[in-house]
Structures are given as structure tokens and as C-alpha cells.
Design a protein around this motif. Structure first.
Motif, short mmCIF file in Angstrom:
data_model
loop_
_atom_site.label_atom_id
_atom_site.label_comp_id
_atom_site.label_asym_id
_atom_site.label_seq_id
_atom_site.Cartn_x
_atom_site.Cartn_y
_atom_site.Cartn_z
N ALA A 64 0.81 -1.22 0.00
CA ALA A 64 0.00 0.00 0.00
C ALA A 64 0.84 1.27 0.00
CB ALA A 64 -0.93 0.01 1.22
N VAL A 65 2.16 1.14 0.09
CA VAL A 65 3.03 2.32 0.18
C VAL A 65 4.12 2.22 -0.89
CG1 VAL A 65 4.63 3.64 1.62
CG2 VAL A 65 2.61 2.56 2.66
N THR A 66 4.18 3.24 -1.74
CA THR A 66 5.21 3.32 -2.78
C THR A 66 6.03 4.58 -2.55
OG1 THR A 66 3.83 2.19 -4.41
CG2 THR A 66 5.65 3.51 -5.26
N CYS A 67 7.33 4.42 -2.49
CA CYS A 67 8.25 5.55 -2.35
C CYS A 67 9.08 5.65 -3.62
CB CYS A 67 9.16 5.37 -1.14
SG CYS A 67 8.30 5.22 0.44
N MET A 69 12.02 7.41 -6.11
CA MET A 69 13.30 8.10 -6.04
C MET A 69 13.16 9.49 -6.63
SD MET A 69 17.03 7.06 -7.67
CE MET A 69 17.04 5.46 -6.84
N GLY A 70 13.73 10.48 -5.95
CA GLY A 70 13.84 11.82 -6.51
C GLY A 70 15.28 12.12 -6.89
N ASN A 71 15.50 13.26 -7.50
CA ASN A 71 16.88 13.59 -7.89
C ASN A 71 17.78 13.78 -6.67
OD1 ASN A 71 15.24 16.09 -7.63
ND2 ASN A 71 17.16 17.14 -8.10
N HIS A 72 17.21 14.15 -5.52
CA HIS A 72 18.03 14.31 -4.32
C HIS A 72 18.46 12.95 -3.76
CE1 HIS A 72 18.09 18.71 -3.54
NE2 HIS A 72 17.12 18.64 -4.45
N GLU A 73 17.60 11.96 -3.80
CA GLU A 73 18.03 10.61 -3.42
C GLU A 73 19.11 10.10 -4.37
OE1 GLU A 73 14.30 11.24 -1.30
OE2 GLU A 73 14.69 11.35 -3.45
N ALA A 74 18.95 10.42 -5.66
CA ALA A 74 19.96 10.00 -6.64
C ALA A 74 21.31 10.68 -6.37
CB ALA A 74 19.48 10.33 -8.05
N MET A 75 21.27 11.96 -5.98
CA MET A 75 22.52 12.66 -5.65
C MET A 75 23.17 12.06 -4.41
SD MET A 75 22.03 16.71 -6.57
CE MET A 75 20.41 16.95 -5.81
N VAL A 113 21.15 3.92 2.70
CA VAL A 113 21.67 4.03 1.33
C VAL A 113 21.15 2.87 0.48
CG1 VAL A 113 23.77 4.06 -0.09
CG2 VAL A 113 23.72 5.28 2.11
N ALA A 114 21.15 1.67 1.04
CA ALA A 114 20.66 0.51 0.29
C ALA A 114 19.18 0.66 -0.05
CB ALA A 114 20.90 -0.77 1.10
N TRP A 115 18.40 1.16 0.91
CA TRP A 115 16.96 1.36 0.66
C TRP A 115 16.75 2.36 -0.48
CZ3 TRP A 115 14.01 5.91 1.63
CH2 TRP A 115 12.62 5.74 1.47
N MET A 116 17.48 3.45 -0.45
CA MET A 116 17.32 4.45 -1.52
C MET A 116 17.68 3.86 -2.88
SD MET A 116 18.55 8.07 0.07
CE MET A 116 17.82 8.67 1.61
N GLY A 117 18.64 2.97 -2.89
CA GLY A 117 19.04 2.36 -4.15
C GLY A 117 17.98 1.46 -4.76
N THR A 118 17.00 1.05 -3.96
CA THR A 118 15.93 0.18 -4.47
C THR A 118 14.72 0.96 -4.97
OG1 THR A 118 14.75 -0.05 -2.34
CG2 THR A 118 16.58 -1.56 -2.76
N LEU A 119 14.69 2.26 -4.77
CA LEU A 119 13.48 3.03 -5.08
C LEU A 119 13.26 3.13 -6.59
CD1 LEU A 119 13.85 5.97 -2.52
CD2 LEU A 119 12.58 3.82 -2.26
N PRO A 120 12.03 2.94 -7.04
CA PRO A 120 11.74 3.07 -8.47
C PRO A 120 11.66 4.53 -8.89
CG PRO A 120 9.72 2.63 -7.27
CD PRO A 120 10.85 2.55 -6.25
N THR A 121 11.79 4.77 -10.18
CA THR A 121 11.66 6.13 -10.72
C THR A 121 10.32 6.37 -11.39
OG1 THR A 121 12.71 5.46 -12.80
CG2 THR A 121 14.15 6.36 -11.08
N LEU A 122 9.50 5.33 -11.49
CA LEU A 122 8.18 5.46 -12.10
C LEU A 122 7.24 4.46 -11.45
CD1 LEU A 122 6.53 6.83 -14.48
CD2 LEU A 122 7.12 4.79 -15.82
N HIS A 123 6.01 4.90 -11.20
CA HIS A 123 4.98 4.01 -10.68
C HIS A 123 3.69 4.31 -11.43
CE1 HIS A 123 2.54 1.68 -7.91
NE2 HIS A 123 1.77 2.74 -7.66
N GLY A 124 2.93 3.29 -11.72
CA GLY A 124 1.68 3.49 -12.43
C GLY A 124 0.53 2.72 -11.82
N ASP A 125 -0.66 3.28 -11.91
CA ASP A 125 -1.87 2.53 -11.62
C ASP A 125 -2.79 2.65 -12.85
OD1 ASP A 125 -3.20 5.03 -11.38
OD2 ASP A 125 -3.03 5.03 -9.20
#
Length: 217
Positions: A64-67, A69-75, A113-125
Motif C-alpha cells: 500500500a506504500v510506494t516511495c 526516487m527523486g533527484n536528491h536521493e539520486a545525488m 543508502v541501500a533502501w534508496m538504491g531500491t526506489l523506483p523512478t516510475l509508478h503506475g496505476d
């Protein structure tokens, strides 16, 4: 089913807590999903608290929760890997380091850091695409590359393109503290770290654009 999409938090863990409480009150026991549009960190004083909140929510309700990635997490990821550290610092990375009591990126908690590395850049419903920065008007949503999804402003913002689903994004703070509500896209970055509110769009399964907006200061 209600879906709440939350704009750029940027270390404002206090506003995040307030908005989540408002969401709980608003949903009044109804089923809900949460989509965080990226940039939980940097600039604000409590990036560590904001990330802890998101990680806890996602761990408790993974379906139920999607996080995103933003450009700041990428930086941050680049800085932790030893590249582009100055770029991250001048974009608010110092505040994130301070919130973790770290002197340099290598001291950041490995699990964060590992968690941020798993974040998607696109989500759809079924009705919407969720992305941090934007999409390439020259191709479809899934064809837009990682850098575009994280960093894009123009020509996405002025294109008016219909990507087949309503696009919900952050990244570009509005000047008046109000979300930008257009036919084919909604911008929920209302500049929380610059004195504006933290904003959530409320979406249903019946239509793409938000049916309501929640904001806290």
C-alpha cells in the motif's frame, strides 16, 4: 480505494507527520494507498526522520506504500558511492549529513543508502503515472529514461502532452504554494522546505486528476 500522492518533503519530517495524520483523518477508515513522489531528503532539518517514517510505513504496508526516487536521493547515492559529492552538498546534502550525525557520505547508515538504491523512478496505476521530475514528451512514460524521470522540467512542463494516464509529479516547486492542477498532469511540489505547505493529492479509481487536495503548514 483512495490514493494519496505526497509532494517533496525535503527533510520536513514535522510537516510529514502532520500530513499523514490529516490523511488518516480524511480517509475515515476507507482503504488507501500512499505514493511519495521523491525528494524526502536535503535542505530541511530532519531528513533522517523523514526517511525513517517512509521506511517504517513501507515495511508495515509494502503493498500500500510506494516511495519513488527523486533527484536528491539520486545525488545522495552518487555521493555515497564517491562521485559528485560537491553537487550534493550545494543542493542541501549537508543538512542530511547533519541529521544523521555524519561528517561525510561514507558515514551514512548503510541500510538507508541501500533502501534508496531500491526506489523506483516510475509508478503506475490504472489511471495515473507517478514520477518525481517528469516524462519525455517525445516518447511514452515507460520509454522515458532514468535521468528524465528524476530531473526533467522542460520541455515536459510546457508540453501539455497526454501520456494516456494523468501524470502526478513533484520536483518543480510552485511559486504560490498551491499545487498545479492541469488537464493531463498535477504538480504537488508546493515548496514545503521554502515556507510553503506540504501537499497531498487525493485520487480515486474513477478518474485521473485529484478529487481533493490536502495541505499542512
Amino acid at each position: 480505494m483512495l490514493t494519496y500522492a505526497i509532494g517533496d518533503v525535503h527533510g520536513r519530517a514535522d510537516l510529514l507527520a502532520r500530513l499523514l495524520a490529516r490523511i488518516e483523518e480524511h480517509r475515515a477508515g476507507r482503504q488507501r494507498r500512499l505514493v511519495f513522489l521523491g525528494d524526502a531528503i536535503d535542505r530541511g532539518s530532519d531528513s533522517a526522520g523523514a526517511v525513517a517514517t517512509l521506511r517504517d510505513l513501507q515495511a508495515r504496508e509494502p503493498d500500500a506504500v510506494t516511495c519513488l526516487m527523486g533527484n536528491h536521493e539520486a545525488m545522495l547515492l552518487d555521493a555515497a558511492a564517491g562521485t559528485n559529492r560537491d553537487l550534493w552538498r550545494i543542493n542541501g546534502g549537508g543538512a542530511t549529513l547533519a541529521s544523521y550525525g555524519a561528517a561525510h557520505p561514507g558515514e551514512l547508515p548503510a541500510e538507508v543508502v541501500a533502501w534508496m538504491g531500491t526506489l523506483p523512478t516510475l509508478h503506475g496505476d490504472a489511471r495515473r503515472w507517478y514520477v518525481h521530475g517528469g516524462l519525455d514528451p517525445a516518447c511514452d512514460a515507460e520509454g522515458s529514461d532514468r535521468e528524465t524521470r528524476l530531473w526533467m522540467r522542460e520541455p515536459f512542463l510546457s508540453s501539455g502532452r497526454d501520456f494516456g494516464r494523468h501524470v502526478v509529479h513533484g520536483h518543480t516547486p510552485t511559486r504560490d504554494g498551491r499545487p498545479e492542477l492541469l488537464a493531463h498532469r498535477t504538480n504537488l511540489d508546493t515548496g514545503a522546505v521554502f515556507g510553503g505547505p506540504l501537499t497531498a493529492g487525493v485520487f480515486t479509481d474513477e478518474q485521473g486528476p485529484p478529487v481533493e487536495v490536502l495541505a499542512v503548514r
